[in-house]
Design an enzyme around this catalytic site. Structure first.
Site, short mmCIF file in Angstrom:
data_model
loop_
_atom_site.label_atom_id
_atom_site.label_comp_id
_atom_site.label_asym_id
_atom_site.label_seq_id
_atom_site.Cartn_x
_atom_site.Cartn_y
_atom_site.Cartn_z
CE LYS A 108 -4.40 -1.87 1.11
NZ LYS A 108 -5.54 -2.01 1.98
NE ARG B 139 -8.06 -8.13 0.03
CZ ARG B 139 -7.61 -7.39 -0.98
NH1 ARG B 139 -6.61 -6.55 -0.79
NH2 ARG B 139 -8.15 -7.49 -2.18
C1 9MG Z 1 -10.44 -5.24 -1.38
N1 9MG Z 1 -9.44 -4.72 -0.47
C2 9MG Z 1 -8.37 -3.93 -0.80
N2 9MG Z 1 -7.69 -3.61 0.31
C3 9MG Z 1 -8.33 -4.21 1.35
C4 9MG Z 1 -8.13 -4.24 2.73
O1 9MG Z 1 -7.13 -3.57 3.31
N3 9MG Z 1 -8.98 -4.94 3.49
C5 9MG Z 1 -10.04 -5.60 2.93
N4 9MG Z 1 -10.86 -6.28 3.75
N5 9MG Z 1 -10.29 -5.61 1.62
C6 9MG Z 1 -9.44 -4.90 0.85
#
Ligand code: 9MG
Length: 266
Positions: A203, A238
């Site tokens: 990110k 994630r």
């Molecule tokens: C779809 N998506 C993109 N970034 C995300 C994040 O940080 N958390 C979740 N739950 N979905 C995300």
């Protein structure tokens, strides 16, 4: 949780442009590399991205879900649309990941009817404009309070707390300073009595802090932030880089599991 983006674009450079076979292959590869969940998304949530209709989303996702029916690893569907939730649940998805915390029309009912666990994520604004001027008086208190209210809405709709996973929404309507404050406060979100998911992989705050402009070169920062989140009580990361994250988590777990005595602590 390994990320499979069946999108036209993606901030992290991994969009598979609606290529079903490539998405299926990527999901199988991530499962073999040790992912415990595969998150399938067909709408880019990159800042400035245009929304996708439920029809387009279903057309991209359904063949991928069907092509992964035999996969032992559970599939999560990343969607803000009630229609997509219903179709995905019927096709075998095991988790609903909603960046709008089931605020969309009919989403609470669709998720409740599915009986599936849900990820409720905090976002200020909409992906198209959320990074223009994020503002909070107290980011941790406001995100905490929002998630508490969404838990109440879920419970009122028949989704029990045990099926709710919370996510502070790193990068969604937040400055780098907001993201760092939220990560610092990860442990506080456990007070809400739900599991926690954190998404930091590649990110932009990692770029802002480290100076790395290429998202595909942000793995070291992603691992540092992810392991911090785990150490503060997060349950699910994630991620784009599954084998690297699995290795880092194995070492982190191994250290934590080692018996601590005055003989082996230096
Ligand atoms: C779809 N998506 C993109 N970034 C995300 C994040 O940080 N958390 C979740 N739950 N979905 C995300």
């Amino acid at each position: 949780m390994g990320i499979v983006n069946v999108t036209d674009d993606s901030f992290s450079g991994d969009g598979l442009k609606g290529d079903t076979a490539a998405a299926i292959a990527r999901a199988r590869q991530m499962a073999a590399q040790g992912a415990d969940i595969i998150d399938l998304g067909a709408e880019s949530t990159r800042p400035g991205a245009a929304p996708v209709s439920p029809e387009q989303e279903i057309a991209r996702l359904l063949p991928v879900i069907e092509g992964l029916k035999d996969l032992a690893v559970p599939l999560s569907v990343d969607t803000r649309h009630a229609a997509t939730m219903r179709v995905a649940a019927k096709a075998g998805a095991a988790l609903i990941n909603d960046i709008s915390a089931l605020e969309g029309a009919g989403s609470l009912a669709a998720a409740a009817e599915s009986g599936l666990p849900v990820v409720l994520m905090h976002m200020q604004g909409e992906p198209g404009s959320m990074q223009q001027a994020p503002h909070y008086a107290d980011v941790v208190a406001e995100v905490f309070d929002y998630l508490r209210r969404r838990i109440e809405a879920c419970e009122a709709a028949g989704i029990p707390r045990a099926k709710i996973i919370l996510d502070p929404g790193i990068g969604f309507g937040k400055t780098p300073a907001h993201n760092l404050s939220l990560l610092r406060a990860t442990a506080k979100f456990r007070d809400l009595g739900c599991a926690l998911l954190v998404g930091v992989s590649r990110k932009s705050f990692i770029g802002a802090v480290s100076g790395e402009t290429d998202p595909t070169r942000r793995l070291p920062g992603s691992l540092a932030a992810g392991l911090w989140a785990l150490s503060q009580g997060a349950n699910i990361l994630r991620v784009h880089d599954v084998p690297e994250t699995v290795q880092a988590v194995k070492i982190w777990r191994g250290i934590g599991a080692a018996p601590v005595t005055d003989r082996n602590v230096w």
